[in-house]
Write an enzyme that holds these catalytic residues in place. Structure first.
Site, PDB file in Angstrom:
ATOM      1  N   GLY A  95       4.038  -2.014  -0.546  1.00 11.25           N
ATOM      2  CA  GLY A  95       4.581  -2.708  -1.708  1.00 11.25           C
ATOM      3  C   GLY A  95       6.100  -2.717  -1.753  1.00 11.25           C
ATOM      4  O   GLY A  95       6.716  -3.772  -1.885  1.00 11.25           O
ATOM      5  N   SER A  97      -6.572  -6.567  -0.188  1.00 12.98           N
ATOM      6  CA  SER A  97      -6.044  -6.126  -1.490  1.00 12.98           C
ATOM      7  C   SER A  97      -4.537  -5.842  -1.441  1.00 12.98           C
ATOM      8  O   SER A  97      -3.928  -5.598  -2.469  1.00 12.98           O
ATOM      9  CB  SER A  97      -6.787  -4.875  -1.960  1.00 12.98           C
ATOM     10  OG  SER A  97      -6.488  -3.781  -1.120  1.00 12.98           O
ATOM     11  N   ASN A  98      -3.943  -5.854  -0.259  1.00 14.29           N
ATOM     12  CA  ASN A  98      -2.490  -5.648  -0.134  1.00 14.29           C
ATOM     13  C   ASN A  98      -1.703  -6.915  -0.460  1.00 14.29           C
ATOM     14  O   ASN A  98      -0.536  -6.864  -0.844  1.00 14.29           O
ATOM     15  CB  ASN A  98      -2.096  -5.249   1.300  1.00 14.29           C
ATOM     16  CG  ASN A  98      -2.744  -3.977   1.790  1.00 14.29           C
ATOM     17  OD1 ASN A  98      -3.010  -3.836   2.973  1.00 14.29           O
ATOM     18  ND2 ASN A  98      -3.012  -3.040   0.900  1.00 14.29           N
ATOM     19  N   LEU A  99      -2.347  -8.071  -0.273  1.00 16.04           N
ATOM     20  CA  LEU A  99      -1.587  -9.326  -0.261  1.00 16.04           C
ATOM     21  C   LEU A  99      -1.033  -9.719  -1.638  1.00 16.04           C
ATOM     22  O   LEU A  99      -0.119 -10.535  -1.719  1.00 16.04           O
ATOM     23  CB  LEU A  99      -2.464 -10.466   0.287  1.00 16.04           C
ATOM     24  CG  LEU A  99      -3.032 -10.231   1.700  1.00 16.04           C
ATOM     25  CD1 LEU A  99      -3.880 -11.412   2.130  1.00 16.04           C
ATOM     26  CD2 LEU A  99      -1.925  -9.971   2.715  1.00 16.04           C
ATOM     27  N   GLN A 100      -1.559  -9.131  -2.697  1.00 17.31           N
ATOM     28  CA  GLN A 100      -1.093  -9.411  -4.061  1.00 17.31           C
ATOM     29  C   GLN A 100       0.360  -8.964  -4.244  1.00 17.31           C
ATOM     30  O   GLN A 100       1.045  -9.395  -5.145  1.00 17.31           O
ATOM     31  CB  GLN A 100      -2.061  -8.708  -5.030  1.00 17.31           C
ATOM     32  CG  GLN A 100      -1.570  -8.435  -6.427  1.00 17.31           C
ATOM     33  CD  GLN A 100      -1.127  -6.982  -6.598  1.00 17.31           C
ATOM     34  OE1 GLN A 100      -0.862  -6.287  -5.622  1.00 17.31           O
ATOM     35  NE2 GLN A 100      -1.032  -6.539  -7.838  1.00 17.31           N
ATOM     36  N   LYS A 146      -0.159  -2.976  10.204  1.00 21.26           N
ATOM     37  CA  LYS A 146       0.912  -3.342   9.267  1.00 21.26           C
ATOM     38  C   LYS A 146       2.273  -3.306   9.940  1.00 21.26           C
ATOM     39  O   LYS A 146       3.146  -4.118   9.649  1.00 21.26           O
ATOM     40  CB  LYS A 146       0.938  -2.370   8.079  1.00 21.26           C
ATOM     41  CG  LYS A 146       0.001  -2.725   6.964  1.00 21.26           C
ATOM     42  CD  LYS A 146       0.326  -1.873   5.740  1.00 21.26           C
ATOM     43  CE  LYS A 146      -0.705  -2.160   4.663  1.00 21.26           C
ATOM     44  NZ  LYS A 146      -0.496  -1.329   3.455  1.00 21.26           N
ATOM     45  N   ASP A 199       3.821   6.084  -1.519  1.00 30.94           N
ATOM     46  CA  ASP A 199       3.164   6.066  -2.828  1.00 30.94           C
ATOM     47  C   ASP A 199       2.424   7.359  -3.118  1.00 30.94           C
ATOM     48  O   ASP A 199       1.562   7.395  -3.971  1.00 30.94           O
ATOM     49  CB  ASP A 199       2.194   4.890  -2.900  1.00 30.94           C
ATOM     50  CG  ASP A 199       1.107   4.997  -1.836  1.00 30.94           C
ATOM     51  OD1 ASP A 199       1.195   5.918  -0.992  1.00 30.94           O
ATOM     52  OD2 ASP A 199       0.176   4.180  -1.837  1.00 30.94           O
ATOM     53  N   CYS A 249      -1.264   3.791  -7.518  1.00 29.87           N
ATOM     54  CA  CYS A 249      -1.419   2.354  -7.755  1.00 29.87           C
ATOM     55  C   CYS A 249      -2.828   1.902  -7.393  1.00 29.87           C
ATOM     56  O   CYS A 249      -3.366   0.973  -7.995  1.00 29.87           O
ATOM     57  CB  CYS A 249      -0.385   1.570  -6.956  1.00 29.87           C
ATOM     58  SG  CYS A 249       1.282   1.777  -7.603  1.00 29.87           S
ATOM     59  N   CYS A 303     -16.651   8.037  -9.229  1.00 26.87           N
ATOM     60  CA  CYS A 303     -15.448   7.263  -9.587  1.00 26.87           C
ATOM     61  C   CYS A 303     -15.197   6.300  -8.430  1.00 26.87           C
ATOM     62  O   CYS A 303     -16.141   5.831  -7.790  1.00 26.87           O
ATOM     63  CB  CYS A 303     -14.267   8.182  -9.851  1.00 26.87           C
ATOM     64  SG  CYS A 303     -13.769   9.163  -8.428  1.00 26.87           S
TER      65      CYS A 303
END
Ligand SMILES: [Zn+2]
Length: 392
Positions: free
Chosen positions: A50, A78-81, A95, A139, A197, A350
């Protein structure tokens, strides 16, 4: 704080470089001297996620001569947002390689060095020693303390940033001139207290807001222009749309940069930060089941109370059909315990098994001694039992 330039200027710029960087060259404070310093600079970006995405792209565009990328992960949908250095066609790729290709497309004059490994105590010193400045885009707390301690021990400046939902923070830590991360946060938060996150979410564009502050500060430190964020913490609130800075003082008692440091070499950062609390570690012993066991219990018709301790927004994305939603907070407040049935076996889950482990400790302490939790959470469940469902 006004600081001297970190990097000596390169001998000169080529005609191509003069053309490319002309909008920098005509700023009097940057000019030829500043651009030559950027050309000579070696910057290491920890993570191409991010914060690393905008950081790497703007550092490359700015003309930083050598860019290192530490990253071991692969690109996920889910990383592309938010991780805009990667694109749709990069899903599944390394990556580090994907980031390198984007950097080359932005500025082929940059020398990109890939370090496709997990940063840890065994490699951090050797890696950091090859660079002038570190940009921390990680993170998790274990890596943050690792980056901080290595930078203090090597006397390197680093630009730190952190993001969560609508909130961001950034600073420059350089123990020679000011505080370090430990002066600000001497102890990591208790395990499970601060969601990541991946658990709590983040507004994608927040990465650009904080990543751009990090690059701005990196350029200032490398070239010696302006007042750096050394000794100040920048706090950004996207909902209020406010930026404020607070002073951070060097702590003379700091464990790593203080007068009598107790941390004089790298420590075990995973143990220091702990993935789960000691109570949770104790609770999950012999009380963790696999998705296949849970599926078998359901199929056999056992009397189970499957409790999903995630948040409603997560439940909405994907859930186990038989599960009842009772968010973790309701257990922390105590009200959830009275809702639990006495005559059914309690199965907690969870997303990945961290929060359910914490809740399991509370539930067992309340007398439900045969309660269990699902190891790996709903992510493992979907992977092994219901692969057609989404994970996040
Ligand atoms: Zn310190």
């Amino acid at each position: 704080m006004k600081l001297p330039p970190l990097v000596e200027p390169a001998d000169g710029l080529s005609v191509e470089e003069v053309r490319r960087y002309s909008r920098h060259l005509i700023i009097p404070d940057v000019a030829m001297d500043g651009q030559k310093r950027l050309k000579n600079a070696k910057v290491l970006c920890v993570g191409a996620g991010g914060l690393g995405s905008p950081a790497l792209m703007y550092l490359a565009a700015a003309g930083v001569g050598t860019l290192g990328i530490v990253e071991f992960d692969t690109v996920d949908e889910s990383n592309l947002q938010r991780q805009i250095i990667h694109g749709q066609s990069d899903v599944g790729r390394s990556k580090a390689e994907s980031a390198r290709d984007s950097v080359r497309e932005i500025n082929p004059l940059v020398n990109v060095v890939l370090h496709e490994e997990r940063l840890d105590s065994s490699n951090v010193m050797e890696l950091f020693a090859q660079y002038d400045l570190i940009v921390d885009g990680t993170d998790n707390f274990a890596t943050r303390y690792l980056v901080n301690d290595a930078c203090v021990l090597l006397n390197k400046p680093y630009v730190w940033g952190s993001i969560y939902r609508f909130d961001g923070q950034a600073s420059v830590f350089w123990s020679e001139y000011g505080p370090c991360y430990r002066c600000l946060y001497p102890e990591p938060p208790p395990p499970g207290m601060v969601p990541s996150c991946a658990e709590g979410g983040v507004l994608g564009v927040l990465c650009a807001s904080i990543g751009s502050i990090q690059v701005t500060e990196a350029i200032k430190v490398l070239t010696g222009v302006g007042e750096s964020l050394v000794g100040r913490l920048m706090i950004y609130d996207a909902l209020e749309m406010s930026y404020r800075t607070v002073k951070v003082r060097k702590d003379p008692e700091c464990a790593v940069c203080g007068k009598n440091p107790t941390v004089t070499e790298l420590i075990d950062y995973e143990a220091f930060c702990g993935a789960v609390s000691e109570e949770a570690q104790e609770a999950v012993k012999d009380s963790t089941i696999t998705p296949r066991t849970l599926k078998a219990w359901i199929d056999e018709g056992q009397t189970l109370e499957i409790i999903d301790v995630r948040e409603p927004a997560e439940y909405e994305i994907v859930n186990i059909e038989q599960a009842t939603l009772i968010p973790k907070n309701e257990f922390l407040m105590g009200d959830a315990l009275t809702k639990l049935p006495q005559d059914k076996k309690i199965v907690l889950h969870c997303k990945s098994g961290v929060r359910s482990a914490e809740v399991l400790a509370l539930v067992k302490a309340a007398g439900f001694t045969d309660a269990v939790h699902l190891g790996g959470g709903i992510v493992s469940w979907v992977n092994q039992i219901e692969p057609s469902k989404p994970i996040y």
